[in-house]
Design a protein around this motif. Structure first.
Motif, PDB file in Angstrom:
ATOM      1  N   ALA A  15      16.759   3.370  -6.409  1.00 60.44           N
ATOM      2  CA  ALA A  15      15.676   4.194  -5.865  1.00 60.44           C
ATOM      3  C   ALA A  15      14.728   4.640  -6.974  1.00 60.44           C
ATOM      4  O   ALA A  15      13.497   4.589  -6.819  1.00 60.44           O
ATOM      5  N   TYR A  16      15.270   5.053  -8.108  1.00 56.00           N
ATOM      6  CA  TYR A  16      14.436   5.473  -9.237  1.00 56.00           C
ATOM      7  C   TYR A  16      13.548   4.324  -9.709  1.00 56.00           C
ATOM      8  O   TYR A  16      12.324   4.468  -9.821  1.00 56.00           O
ATOM      9  N   ALA A  17      14.160   3.188  -9.975  1.00 53.67           N
ATOM     10  CA  ALA A  17      13.395   2.046 -10.479  1.00 53.67           C
ATOM     11  C   ALA A  17      12.388   1.555  -9.439  1.00 53.67           C
ATOM     12  O   ALA A  17      11.255   1.197  -9.784  1.00 53.67           O
ATOM     13  N   PHE A  18      12.761   1.545  -8.162  1.00 54.45           N
ATOM     14  CA  PHE A  18      11.860   1.073  -7.117  1.00 54.45           C
ATOM     15  C   PHE A  18      10.589   1.913  -7.057  1.00 54.45           C
ATOM     16  O   PHE A  18       9.479   1.377  -7.033  1.00 54.45           O
ATOM     17  N   PHE A  19      10.725   3.232  -7.027  1.00 55.75           N
ATOM     18  CA  PHE A  19       9.540   4.075  -6.910  1.00 55.75           C
ATOM     19  C   PHE A  19       8.668   4.028  -8.157  1.00 55.75           C
ATOM     20  O   PHE A  19       7.446   4.078  -8.058  1.00 55.75           O
ATOM     21  N   MET A  20       9.274   3.915  -9.322  1.00 54.31           N
ATOM     22  CA  MET A  20       8.474   3.820 -10.540  1.00 54.31           C
ATOM     23  C   MET A  20       7.696   2.500 -10.575  1.00 54.31           C
ATOM     24  O   MET A  20       6.522   2.481 -10.946  1.00 54.31           O
ATOM     25  N   ILE A  21       8.332   1.412 -10.176  1.00 56.34           N
ATOM     26  CA  ILE A  21       7.643   0.112 -10.148  1.00 56.34           C
ATOM     27  C   ILE A  21       6.628   0.071  -9.012  1.00 56.34           C
ATOM     28  O   ILE A  21       5.531  -0.459  -9.169  1.00 56.34           O
ATOM     29  N   PHE A  22       6.966   0.647  -7.873  1.00 55.01           N
ATOM     30  CA  PHE A  22       6.040   0.687  -6.739  1.00 55.01           C
ATOM     31  C   PHE A  22       4.770   1.442  -7.104  1.00 55.01           C
ATOM     32  O   PHE A  22       3.669   1.064  -6.683  1.00 55.01           O
ATOM     33  N   ALA A  23       4.889   2.496  -7.888  1.00 50.13           N
ATOM     34  CA  ALA A  23       3.713   3.258  -8.319  1.00 50.13           C
ATOM     35  C   ALA A  23       2.826   2.434  -9.246  1.00 50.13           C
ATOM     36  O   ALA A  23       1.614   2.625  -9.269  1.00 50.13           O
ATOM     37  N   LEU A  24       3.415   1.505  -9.990  1.00 47.44           N
ATOM     38  CA  LEU A  24       2.606   0.628 -10.851  1.00 47.44           C
ATOM     39  C   LEU A  24       1.806  -0.375 -10.033  1.00 47.44           C
ATOM     40  O   LEU A  24       0.631  -0.615 -10.305  1.00 47.44           O
ATOM     41  N   TYR A  25       2.447  -0.968  -9.047  1.00 42.38           N
ATOM     42  CA  TYR A  25       1.812  -2.046  -8.294  1.00 42.38           C
ATOM     43  C   TYR A  25       0.937  -1.561  -7.142  1.00 42.38           C
ATOM     44  O   TYR A  25       0.043  -2.272  -6.716  1.00 42.38           O
ATOM     45  N   ASP A  26       1.180  -0.394  -6.632  1.00 40.51           N
ATOM     46  CA  ASP A  26       0.372   0.140  -5.547  1.00 40.51           C
ATOM     47  C   ASP A  26       0.109   1.622  -5.794  1.00 40.51           C
ATOM     48  O   ASP A  26       0.714   2.490  -5.160  1.00 40.51           O
ATOM     49  N   PRO A  27      -0.793   1.950  -6.718  1.00 47.33           N
ATOM     50  CA  PRO A  27      -1.008   3.357  -7.095  1.00 47.33           C
ATOM     51  C   PRO A  27      -1.744   4.185  -6.050  1.00 47.33           C
ATOM     52  O   PRO A  27      -1.855   5.395  -6.199  1.00 47.33           O
ATOM     53  N   VAL A  28      -2.222   3.568  -4.978  1.00 52.63           N
ATOM     54  CA  VAL A  28      -2.963   4.309  -3.964  1.00 52.63           C
ATOM     55  C   VAL A  28      -2.082   5.378  -3.319  1.00 52.63           C
ATOM     56  O   VAL A  28      -2.536   6.480  -3.035  1.00 52.63           O
ATOM     57  N   TRP A  29      -0.824   5.073  -3.107  1.00 53.54           N
ATOM     58  CA  TRP A  29       0.080   6.018  -2.466  1.00 53.54           C
ATOM     59  C   TRP A  29       0.330   7.254  -3.324  1.00 53.54           C
ATOM     60  O   TRP A  29       0.697   8.306  -2.826  1.00 53.54           O
ATOM     61  N   PHE A  30       0.154   7.106  -4.627  1.00 53.68           N
ATOM     62  CA  PHE A  30       0.508   8.199  -5.533  1.00 53.68           C
ATOM     63  C   PHE A  30      -0.714   8.809  -6.218  1.00 53.68           C
ATOM     64  O   PHE A  30      -0.620   9.305  -7.329  1.00 53.68           O
ATOM     65  N   THR A  31      -1.875   8.769  -5.558  1.00 55.87           N
ATOM     66  CA  THR A  31      -3.058   9.390  -6.148  1.00 55.87           C
ATOM     67  C   THR A  31      -3.010  10.912  -6.016  1.00 55.87           C
ATOM     68  O   THR A  31      -3.415  11.620  -6.929  1.00 55.87           O
ATOM     69  N   ILE A  85      -0.059  12.703  -5.023  1.00 61.92           N
ATOM     70  CA  ILE A  85       1.269  13.169  -5.419  1.00 61.92           C
ATOM     71  C   ILE A  85       1.728  12.308  -6.589  1.00 61.92           C
ATOM     72  O   ILE A  85       1.693  11.092  -6.522  1.00 61.92           O
ATOM     73  N   LYS A  86       2.166  12.952  -7.646  1.00 62.42           N
ATOM     74  CA  LYS A  86       2.661  12.179  -8.781  1.00 62.42           C
ATOM     75  C   LYS A  86       3.993  11.532  -8.415  1.00 62.42           C
ATOM     76  O   LYS A  86       4.795  12.084  -7.669  1.00 62.42           O
ATOM     77  N   VAL A  87       4.204  10.349  -8.940  1.00 64.30           N
ATOM     78  CA  VAL A  87       5.431   9.613  -8.636  1.00 64.30           C
ATOM     79  C   VAL A  87       6.666  10.369  -9.135  1.00 64.30           C
ATOM     80  O   VAL A  87       7.740  10.272  -8.549  1.00 64.30           O
ATOM     81  N   ASP A  88       6.511  11.162 -10.198  1.00 68.55           N
ATOM     82  CA  ASP A  88       7.648  11.935 -10.713  1.00 68.55           C
ATOM     83  C   ASP A  88       8.194  12.899  -9.669  1.00 68.55           C
ATOM     84  O   ASP A  88       9.401  13.093  -9.565  1.00 68.55           O
ATOM     85  N   TRP A  89       7.311  13.500  -8.869  1.00 69.28           N
ATOM     86  CA  TRP A  89       7.755  14.443  -7.844  1.00 69.28           C
ATOM     87  C   TRP A  89       8.472  13.734  -6.704  1.00 69.28           C
ATOM     88  O   TRP A  89       9.425  14.266  -6.141  1.00 69.28           O
ATOM     89  N   VAL A  90       8.018  12.543  -6.369  1.00 69.08           N
ATOM     90  CA  VAL A  90       8.683  11.770  -5.314  1.00 69.08           C
ATOM     91  C   VAL A  90      10.077  11.371  -5.773  1.00 69.08           C
ATOM     92  O   VAL A  90      11.063  11.515  -5.045  1.00 69.08           O
ATOM     93  N   VAL A  91      10.172  10.870  -7.006  1.00 69.68           N
ATOM     94  CA  VAL A  91      11.464  10.473  -7.559  1.00 69.68           C
ATOM     95  C   VAL A  91      12.374  11.682  -7.682  1.00 69.68           C
ATOM     96  O   VAL A  91      13.562  11.622  -7.338  1.00 69.68           O
ATOM     97  N   PHE A  92      11.823  12.796  -8.147  1.00 72.67           N
ATOM     98  CA  PHE A  92      12.599  14.030  -8.286  1.00 72.67           C
ATOM     99  C   PHE A  92      13.190  14.454  -6.941  1.00 72.67           C
ATOM    100  O   PHE A  92      14.394  14.692  -6.830  1.00 72.67           O
ATOM    101  N   ALA A  93      12.344  14.525  -5.921  1.00 74.30           N
ATOM    102  CA  ALA A  93      12.807  14.979  -4.600  1.00 74.30           C
ATOM    103  C   ALA A  93      13.846  14.028  -4.023  1.00 74.30           C
ATOM    104  O   ALA A  93      14.881  14.468  -3.493  1.00 74.30           O
ATOM    105  N   LEU A  94      13.603  12.740  -4.115  1.00 78.57           N
ATOM    106  CA  LEU A  94      14.536  11.765  -3.556  1.00 78.57           C
ATOM    107  C   LEU A  94      15.888  11.821  -4.249  1.00 78.57           C
ATOM    108  O   LEU A  94      16.939  11.872  -3.591  1.00 78.57           O
TER     109      LEU A  94
END
Length: 180
Positions: free
Chosen positions: A68-84, A86-95
């Motif tokens: 889950a950690y690696a997926f969200f970090m890589i997903f934020a690289l390839y599709d940054p629109v979702w994380f404009t 909300i920072k990806v760190d907060w999504v990873v933190f919450a999950l």
């Protein structure tokens, strides 16, 4: 926390960890933060010491958290629109906090799962994007910040659980006057 040998050892470990977090260890084209290595060693020691009867289940849970950690970090690289917004760190933190609270039964298990999943997820993420970058940096200061924030949050949840258990275990005294 009451004064004890455990508190002194924990304090020394935290101070050494803070000092070491400013040093990078370079091997080949990979740089490791010394604080990352210490966190990983603490997590491995905790994983070994917190033996449960279901060790295979613990490894599967850890694998899902690392993925889950690696997926969200890589997903934020390839599709940054979702994380404009909300920072990806907060999504990873919450999950990962939710997964740690769900998988772990007590504080030690939760913190061990948290630290182990963050460390292994960071290594998996860095090794995965190595083809896109010239060098690998594992465990920068934002990683260490995430580890500390999660550990403090889990400590707060543990203290809240203890408080709620203490309040619910108090029984009313027979014959005592009720307060209104």
């Amino acid at each position: 926390m009451e004064k004890s040998l455990w508190r002194n050892v924990l304090g020394i470990c935290v101070l050494v960890h803070i000092i070491c977090s400013h040093f990078m260890i370079s091997m080949f084209d990979m740089s490791l933060n010394a604080g990352y290595l210490m966190t990983f060693l603490y997590a491995c020691a905790g994983f070994v010491l917190c033996r449960s009867g279901h060790q295979i289940m613990r490894i599967i849970q850890l694998g899902s958290m690392v993925s889950a950690y690696a997926f969200f970090m890589i997903f934020a690289l390839y599709d940054p629109v979702w994380f404009t917004l909300i920072k990806v760190d907060w999504v990873v933190f919450a999950l990962l906090i939710l997964m740690s609270l769900t998988y772990g039964h007590d504080f030690k298990e939760r913190v061990t799962l948290w630290m182990m999943s963050i460390c292994l997820g960071e290594a998996l993420y860095a090794l995965t994007i190595h083809r896109l970058t010239s060098s690998i940096v594992i465990g920068d200061l934002s990683f260490l910040s995430l580890v500390v924030q999660g550990s403090i949050f889990l400590l707060g949840v543990d203290q809240l659980e203890k408080l709620l258990n203490a309040r619910s275990s108090r029984k009313p005294v027979k014959g005592a006057a009720k307060s209104t």
